[in-house]
Design an enzyme around this catalytic site. Structure first.
Site, PDB file in Angstrom:
ATOM      1  CD  GLU A  33      -2.572   1.291   2.657  1.00 15.53           C
ATOM      2  OE1 GLU A  33      -2.950   0.221   3.192  1.00 15.53           O
ATOM      3  OE2 GLU A  33      -2.796   2.410   3.139  1.00 15.53           O
ATOM      4  NE  ARG A  72      -0.601   8.265   5.209  1.00 10.36           N
ATOM      5  CZ  ARG A  72      -0.601   7.484   6.278  1.00 10.36           C
ATOM      6  NH1 ARG A  72       0.260   7.709   7.242  1.00 10.36           N
ATOM      7  NH2 ARG A  72      -1.447   6.497   6.366  1.00 10.36           N
ATOM      8  CB  THR A 112      -3.481   8.235   2.751  1.00 14.39           C
ATOM      9  OG1 THR A 112      -2.584   7.371   3.463  1.00 14.39           O
ATOM     10  CG2 THR A 112      -3.828   9.393   3.660  1.00 14.39           C
ATOM     11  CE  LYS A 114      -6.438   2.430   7.319  1.00 12.15           C
ATOM     12  NZ  LYS A 114      -5.150   2.691   6.663  1.00 12.15           N
TER      13      LYS A 114
HETATM   14  C1  3PG Z   1      -2.252   3.598   7.891  1.00 18.89           C
HETATM   15  O1  3PG Z   1      -2.562   4.477   7.130  1.00 18.89           O
HETATM   16  O2  3PG Z   1      -2.667   2.446   7.774  1.00 18.89           O
HETATM   17  C2  3PG Z   1      -1.434   3.941   9.079  1.00 18.89           C
HETATM   18  O3  3PG Z   1      -0.868   5.191   8.986  1.00 18.89           O
HETATM   19  C3  3PG Z   1      -0.417   2.933   9.420  1.00 18.89           C
HETATM   20  O4  3PG Z   1      -0.192   3.154  10.746  1.00 18.89           O
HETATM   21  P1  3PG Z   1       1.191   2.826  11.437  1.00 18.89           P
HETATM   22  O5  3PG Z   1       2.161   3.832  10.907  1.00 18.89           O
HETATM   23  O6  3PG Z   1       0.905   3.013  12.906  1.00 18.89           O
HETATM   24  O7  3PG Z   1       1.561   1.419  11.082  1.00 18.89           O
END
Ligand code: 3PG
Length: 212
Positions: free
Chosen positions: A38, A42, A66, A126
Site C-alpha cells: 500500500e 501522503r 490514504t 480497514k
Molecule cells: C495507515 O494508514 O494504515 C497507518 O498510517 C499505518 O499506521 P502505522 O504507521 O501506525 O503502522
C-alpha cells in the site's frame, strides 16, 4: 482480490519521503514474502513511487492508501493500482471506486461507521486507527453484531502485536508501517526491510479462512 489480503496477511503501509526509496523498498518487501503493498498518498513522491513500483513489479499487488479525494481513485486506476484504501468512510469515495471498478477498502473506527460502510455494500473494512480506537478488544466486540464483516486493522499495529490481531476470526490481515519505516529507508537498510517482511510472513503463517 480479497483472497490475496487473506493469503499474505501483512500489508506494508508505505510512506515514501524520497522517490529513490520506492524501488528498493518494494523489492525488499517482495523478496521477504510480502507482495501486497500500500503506497500512501501522503507525500510528493507518492504517485511516482506508485508508478515505479507497478512498472518494476507487475506481479506484485500494489495499491494506494490514504485516499481522500474521488479524483485520486481515477488516477490510481489509470496508473494500474490494484486496490485503494482510505482511513475513513466517505460515500463519495465509495461511489468513485465503484465507477473505476477499483477494489476498495474503506476505513472505520466505530459501530456506526461499520453500519454505514455495510449499508454501502462493503464487507471488508480497514479498522483505523486500530490501537487508538480500541485495538483487539474493539474488534472482538464487533464480531458478534457484525458477523458478516471482516477487518484489516492498521494504525499502531507492529511486530509485537500484529499476530494477536490475526488470531481473531474477523481479521483477515493487518497493515502497518513497521515493516518498512522512514528510518529504514533513510539508512538504505533494504536487508533489514526484507528480514522484517520475512519474519512477519513466517509468524503470520498460512492463511486461515476469514468470513465472506
Ligand atoms: C495507515 O494508514 O494504515 C497507518 O498510517 C499505518 O499506521 P502505522 O504507521 O501506525 O503502522
Amino acid at each position: 482480490m480479497r483472497d490475496l489480503f487473506e493469503r499474505f496477511k501483512v500489508i506494508p503501509v508505505l510512506i515514501f519521503a524520497e522517490l529513490k526509496d520506492a524501488a528498493p523498498t518494494a523489492a525488499a518487501l517482495i523478496s521477504g514474502g510480502l507482495p501486497v503493498l500500500e503506497v500512501t498518498l501522503r507525500t510528493d513522491a507518492a504517485w511516482n513511487a506508485l508508478e515505479n513500483i507497478i512498472a518494476a513489479h507487475p506481479d506484485a499487488v500494489t495499491g494506494v492508501g490514504t485516499v481522500l479525494e474521488p479524483e485520486q481513485m481515477m488516477r490510481a486506476k489509470e496508473i494500474g493500482a490494484k486496490f485503494a484504501v482510505s482511513p475513513g468512510f466517505d460515500p463519495l469515495l465509495a461511489a468513485a471506486a465503484r465507477e473505476q471498478d477499483l477494489f476498495y477498502i474503506p476505513g472505520v473506527a466505530t459501530a456506526s461507521e461499520v453500519m454505514l460502510a455495510r449499508r454501502a455494500g462493503f464487507r471488508f473494512l480497514k479498522f483505523f486507527p486500530a490501537e487508538a480506537a480500541g485495538g483487539k478488544a474493539m474488534l472482538q466486540s464487533f464480531a458478534s453484531p457484525f458477523n458478516d464483516i471482516t477487518f484489516c486493522p492498521t494504525g499502531g499495529v507492529n511486530a509485537e502485536n500484529f499476530n494477536d490481531y490475526l488470531t481473531l476470526p474477523n481479521v483477515a490481515c493487518v497493515g502497518g508501517s513497521w515493516v518498512a519505516t522512514a528510518a529504514d529507508m533513510e539508512r538504505g537498510d533494504w536487508q533489514g526491510i526484507a528480514a522484517k517482511a520475512h519474519a512477519a510472513r513466517t509468524v503470520a503463517g498460512p492463511s486461515h479462512p476469514a468470513r465472506d
